[in-house]
Design an enzyme around this catalytic site. Structure first.
Site, PDB file in Angstrom:
ATOM      1  N   HIS A  98       0.795  -1.226   0.000  1.00 32.41           N
ATOM      2  CA  HIS A  98       0.000   0.000   0.000  1.00 32.41           C
ATOM      3  C   HIS A  98       0.829   1.278   0.000  1.00 32.41           C
ATOM      4  CE1 HIS A  98      -3.985  -1.855   0.841  1.00 32.41           C
ATOM      5  NE2 HIS A  98      -3.249  -2.775   1.433  1.00 32.41           N
TER       6      HIS A  98
ATOM      7  N   LYS B 296      -8.680  14.198   4.181  1.00 29.93           N
ATOM      8  CA  LYS B 296      -7.825  13.010   4.257  1.00 29.93           C
ATOM      9  C   LYS B 296      -6.826  13.244   5.385  1.00 29.93           C
ATOM     10  CE  LYS B 296      -6.785  13.888  -0.122  1.00 29.93           C
ATOM     11  NZ  LYS B 296      -7.030  12.650  -0.844  1.00 29.93           N
TER      12      LYS B 296
ATOM     13  N   LYS C 210       0.434  14.693   0.727  1.00 34.91           N
ATOM     14  CA  LYS C 210      -0.938  14.928   0.284  1.00 34.91           C
ATOM     15  C   LYS C 210      -1.176  16.403  -0.028  1.00 34.91           C
ATOM     16  CE  LYS C 210      -2.721  10.957   2.917  1.00 34.91           C
ATOM     17  NZ  LYS C 210      -3.351  10.050   1.948  1.00 34.91           N
TER      18      LYS C 210
ATOM     19  N   THR D  63      -8.714   6.500  -2.033  1.00 36.37           N
ATOM     20  CA  THR D  63     -10.060   5.963  -2.194  1.00 36.37           C
ATOM     21  C   THR D  63     -11.085   7.079  -1.969  1.00 36.37           C
ATOM     22  OG1 THR D  63      -9.844   5.181   0.091  1.00 36.37           O
ATOM     23  CG2 THR D  63      -9.642   3.531  -1.647  1.00 36.37           C
TER      24      THR D  63
ATOM     25  N   LYS E  98     -14.800   8.086  -3.790  1.00 33.84           N
ATOM     26  CA  LYS E  98     -16.049   8.426  -3.092  1.00 33.84           C
ATOM     27  C   LYS E  98     -16.574   9.770  -3.598  1.00 33.84           C
ATOM     28  CE  LYS E  98     -14.145   5.960   0.761  1.00 33.84           C
ATOM     29  NZ  LYS E  98     -13.241   6.052   1.913  1.00 33.84           N
TER      30      LYS E  98
HETATM   31  C1  26V Z   1       2.966   5.234   6.272  1.00 35.43           C
HETATM   32  C2  26V Z   1       4.014   6.068   6.613  1.00 35.43           C
HETATM   33  C3  26V Z   1       4.942   5.662   7.699  1.00 35.43           C
HETATM   34  C4  26V Z   1       6.184   6.510   7.805  1.00 35.43           C
HETATM   35  C5  26V Z   1       5.971   7.953   7.499  1.00 35.43           C
HETATM   36  C6  26V Z   1       5.264   8.205   6.223  1.00 35.43           C
HETATM   37  C7  26V Z   1       4.137   7.273   5.937  1.00 35.43           C
HETATM   38  C8  26V Z   1       3.208   7.593   4.965  1.00 35.43           C
HETATM   39  C9  26V Z   1       2.168   6.755   4.655  1.00 35.43           C
HETATM   40  C10 26V Z   1       2.045   5.567   5.295  1.00 35.43           C
HETATM   41  C11 26V Z   1       0.877   4.694   4.932  1.00 35.43           C
HETATM   42  C12 26V Z   1       1.188   3.298   4.635  1.00 35.43           C
HETATM   43  C13 26V Z   1       0.053   2.426   4.220  1.00 35.43           C
HETATM   44  C14 26V Z   1      -1.212   3.107   3.800  1.00 35.43           C
HETATM   45  O1  26V Z   1      -2.011   3.479   4.611  1.00 35.43           O
HETATM   46  N1  26V Z   1      -1.429   3.245   2.489  1.00 35.43           N
HETATM   47  C15 26V Z   1      -2.652   3.782   1.906  1.00 35.43           C
HETATM   48  O2  26V Z   1      -3.437   2.674   1.475  1.00 35.43           O
HETATM   49  C16 26V Z   1      -4.644   3.069   0.843  1.00 35.43           C
HETATM   50  C17 26V Z   1      -5.422   1.809   0.521  1.00 35.43           C
HETATM   51  O3  26V Z   1      -4.747   1.064  -0.433  1.00 35.43           O
HETATM   52  C18 26V Z   1      -4.343   3.884  -0.406  1.00 35.43           C
HETATM   53  O4  26V Z   1      -5.548   4.296  -0.990  1.00 35.43           O
HETATM   54  C19 26V Z   1      -3.484   5.093  -0.051  1.00 35.43           C
HETATM   55  O5  26V Z   1      -3.113   5.776  -1.225  1.00 35.43           O
HETATM   56  C20 26V Z   1      -2.254   4.652   0.719  1.00 35.43           C
HETATM   57  O6  26V Z   1      -1.527   5.770   1.203  1.00 35.43           O
END
Ligand code: 26V
Length: 826
Positions: free
Chosen positions: A373, A564, A570, A672, A676
């Site tokens: 993800h 969001k 973002k 997502t 929506k």
């Molecule tokens: C984690 C981290 C951890 C370290 C600091 C920066 C950072 C930034 C983002 C994340 C998120 C990791 C996983 C996540 O939530 N991904 C999201 O998953 C959604 C469902 O697939 C997707 O629609 C989003 O674009 C995605 O960010």
């Protein structure tokens, strides 16, 4: 697109002729629950009491279907799907369940007869906010779709006692308060005392022999924690099928250490209990770097081990041996949080069921699948060898053996370049040694998928470049989706009603017929109804915003929505800077007409993410200045709606005219919220990132407002460490906006507050805020222009609703079922 058939089965409860009977029966049931379960008198019952009584009455219907579903599955020995996710952002369940059972009108009528309004009760239910954002909400949408498509499935996760924190805005700053969703009980869950498991941590390992490649071992954990399951039934569309969401709660194996207690050490006697129970206490933020978070690794192993023990035990009970596990079970790992499953399943097979290493590896690789993800390097999970070895000594050995065999295999293929071997190794050797969880999940899975076309493409080119080279078919794309039940039928009743009037009830079963409204996107009668539905939703949101912030807005203004998690990639900052520039434009031409706009922001920042919290403060500071400037009048209003949640999104999404999807290209895996908002008719202003690209393909490139650099352009600028100063010098408008930040125009009480933001942009514009500013500004002005031509605006808006049927999570789940899980769907 895969087919979405119309109703085949007899609906459980649906026809209008049943309605009166349902209503009478529900009314009776609600009264009985109030009386006998809650012990409350009708005259003294609070809204919350009525909510509980209604939930319990509706739950009885769900249980009937649940039992039948279970019987059917057991008899037919169907293959099961297990969705492992450390987050499930379910939100509220009452209205969702009523919708899926087609009981909304019956419940409304039943309650009215008792002098109670369903919509008042709806708000009594706390959100089950067991997730941070997109990843957790996706898991919830998937649960809905798996039930809708009659896939025998379990969701497995953690029953956090405290979900995502409550956000308060105090003097413009975010403050976090603990959330307490279970405080008044949870009518939807069933504790299952018969299915507890022991989860080990630490201790030592003893070898007991095995085949050539392995040595079977016995693990003697130093600490044992119990995992207790709580099941929540998830009722599918038209009540045809019910699956369980099984969430694990941690309990100490020995609540009180008697020896310590008897010596008078009362604190020491319960310390182990507190330590054990901390595991399911609180949800971690997913978007702050997990530095030294031992508790997080304990959470990950806790729920993964409990889930695998549960599903292997179920399989053995039904089929005798784990040999056939891949034929009867497909496990989906939602990101790397459950990636330790690869080592845990190997441990169960080799150490506990006596399989050879090779056989165990075949079973593991045939059962597990992994969804990635994120591409952000700082977001890819790794655990230090030290921590993993200390907490899970047997698993570290298994990981080392998997890696050794994998590197040998790679070598046999003639791939011996040390740089390549280092890049495909499970162990990152630079600096302190770390285990790469994405690599582990990749190797142990039959199928690995990204969540949008662009994201999967980038995965193949970057993170998994070398791993995917030897197994090119393993990596596939499954573009995300959303459940239309929650995000259209429930959230936007005025629009749903209009669509049912025009397309018939069949639209509820097969949203592909939304395409048909393309033909009436210019028909004045339809356009007028569509516009009025939006206005109704906007008036409702205006009321909610006024109650929450005191800011009054005109529902006829353009509602520009950016909702969001707050994160630099973002780019809420880009929107905030454009807001400042727009304000300056209005001030310098006070007599000019401008399109009245309401800039609506909502979202939470991780508690430790200082820059994101400063951006929230900036938005609130801008709001304060703009909203109180008499010169501006109604031309611009800025609102930060506090405490964003699934339920708040259900109010904001249907009221949006413009959808801000402006992440730096290449950084948002899918998104997502973009789906929506488009489904509900908001026009996207966005970058060529994540699923925005596919949205623009499905709704037509002329019906979205795309701007900014592409992912390859961004990658090149990031490589060159692009200094924003260049872009600032080239843009007088951006320069003026930044100058106002520097001067303290928005922070008179602390003029230096935003200097760090300005300095960072000038130095290294990692998120391309300065680089994309002018393109964004120009596109926003094109949006103004479009708004001034209502016929064009509404046509485009309607074409967004018409073109987004493909983004139903039913379509996504059908693809998973067909290509990854190999299970049938209805
Ligand atoms: C984690 C981290 C951890 C370290 C600091 C920066 C950072 C930034 C983002 C994340 C998120 C990791 C996983 C996540 O939530 N991904 C999201 O998953 C959604 C469902 O697939 C997707 O629609 C989003 O674009 C995605 O960010």
């Amino acid at each position: 697109m895969t087919s979405m058939p119309t109703v085949k089965h007899k609906p459980h409860i649906s026809s209008i002729s049943d309605r009166a009977a349902n209503e009478a029966q529900l009314r009776e049931a609600i009264q009985a629950k109030l009386h006998y379960v809650l012990g409350k008198n009708r005259d003294r019952a609070s809204h919350h009491d009525w909510y509980c009584a209604t939930a319990l009455a509706v739950r009885d219907h769900v249980i009937d279907i649940w039992m039948k579903t279970d019987e059917r599955i057991a008899k037919q020995e169907k293959k099961r799907v297990y969705y492992l996710s450390i987050e499930f952002l379910i939100g509220r369940l009452l209205f969702d369940t009523l919708t899926n059972l087609r009981l909304v009108d019956a419940a409304r009528g039943a309650l009215r007869g008792l002098g109670v309004e369903l919509d008042d009760l709806r708000r009594c239910e706390p959100d089950a906010a067991l997730g941070n954002g997109g990843l957790g909400r996706l898991a919830a949408c998937f649960m809905d779709s798996m039930s809708a498509l009659s896939i025998p499935a379990f969701g497995y996760g953690i029953r956090y006692e405290n979900g995502l924190f409550e956000q308060r805005i105090v003097d413009g700053w975010q403050q976090e308060l603990p959330e307490d969703w279970l405080a008044r009980g949870n009518p939807w869950e069933f504790p299952r005392a018969n299915a507890e498991y022991s989860i080990g941590f630490g201790g030592s390992v003893e070898y007991v022999g095995g085949d050539d490649a392995t040595a079977r071992a016995i693990w003697y954990p130093a600490e044992t924690v119990l995992a207790l399951p709580y099941d929540t039934p998830i009722a599918g569309w038209r009540g045809r099928h019910v699956n369980a969401l099984r969430l694990w709660s941690a309990r100490a194996a020995h609540p009180v250490q008697l020896a310590a207690f008897n010596q008078g050490d009362y604190v020491g006697a319960v310390a182990a209990r507190a330590r054990a129970e901390a595991i399911s206490r609180v949800l971690y933020p997913n978007d702050s770097t997990p530095e030294g978070q031992e508790l997080r690794l304990r959470q990950e192993y806790f729920f993964t081990s409990a889930s695998l023990q549960d599903l292997t035990q179920r399989h053995v009970a039904a089929f005798g041996s784990l040999e056939t596990l891949p034929d009867q079970a497909a496990v989906q790992l939602n990101d790397t949080h459950p990636a330790i499953a690869v080592a845990e399943l190997m441990r169960i097979l080799v150490d506990e069921h006596d399989f050879s290493w090779e056989k165990a590896w075949t079973i593991t690789k045939g059962t597990l699948n992994y969804t990635n993800h994120t591409l952000l390097p700082e977001a890819l999970e790794t655990w230090t060898v030290e921590l993993l070895g200390r907490l899970l000594p047997r698993h570290l050995q298994i990981i080392y053996l998997i890696n050794w065999l994998h590197l040998q295999e790679t070598g046999k293929r003639g791939l011996t370049d040390p740089t390549l071997l280092a890049s495909v190794s499970l162990i990152q050797e630079s600096g302190e040694k770390r285990v790469r969880m994405a690599h582990l999940a990749f190797l142990g899975s039959a199928s690995v998928n990204g969540v949008s076309a662009l994201h999967t493409d980038l995965l193949r080119k970057t993170v998994f470049h070398d791993l995917a080279e030897t197994t090119p078919t393993r990596l596939v794309n499954k573009t995300n989706g959303i459940t239309f039940r929650r995000w259209l039928y429930e959230a936007n009743q005025p629009l749903t009603q209009l669509l049912v009037e025009r397309l018939g009830e069949r639209f509820l079963d097969d949203p592909r017929c939304l395409e048909e409204i393309r033909g009436i996107a210019d028909e004045p009668g339809f356009v007028e109804h569509y516009r009025r539905a939006r206005l109704t939703n906007k008036a409702r949101l205006a009321t909610v915003m006024q109650q929450a912030t005191g800011v009054r807005v005109d529902p006829h203004a353009l509602f520009d929505v950016h909702i969001k998690r707050i994160h630099e990639y973002k780019r809420q900052l880009l929107n905030a800077l454009e807001t400042i520039a727009l304000y300056q434009e209005i001030r310098s031409h006070p007599d000019r007409d401008a399109v009245p706009r309401v800039k609506i922001f909502a979202g939470k920042a991780a508690a430790s993410y200082d820059r994101a919290k400063l951006i929230i403060k900036l938005i609130n500071d801008i709001a304060h200045v703009v909203n109180n400037d008499p010169l501006v009048k109604d031309r611009l209003k800025v609102v930060f709606v506090p405490n964003y949640s699934a339920s708040l999104a259900e109010v904001i999404v249907p009221a949006a005219d413009l959808s801000e999807q402006i992440s730096t290209a290449g950084m948002e895996a899918s998104g997502t919220g973009n789906m929506k908002l488009a489904l509900n008719g908001a026009i996207t202003i966005g970058t060529l990132d994540g699923a925005n690209i596919e949205i623009s393909e499905y709704v037509g490139i002329d019906n979205v407002m795309i701007f900014g650099m592409t992912a390859p352009e961004v990658a090149e600028k990031v490589r060159a460490h692009f200094p924003g100063q260049q872009a600032i010098d080239a843009s007088p408008r951006l320069k003026a906006a930044l100058a106002s930040l520097e001067s303290g125009m928005f922070s008179a009480d602390d003029p230096a507050r935003y200097h760090p933001i300005v300095r960072a942009l000038e130095d290294y514009d990692r998120y391309m805020v300065a680089a994309d500013f002018d393109a964004y500004w120009d596109t926003q002005r094109a949006v103004d222009h479009l708004w001034q031509t209502p016929a064009d605006w509404w046509r485009m808006s309607i074409l967004n609703t018409a073109g987004t049927a493909w983004f139903s999570s039913d379509r996504t789940i059908r693809e998973y079922a067909r290509d990854i899980w190999h299970v049938p769907t209805t």
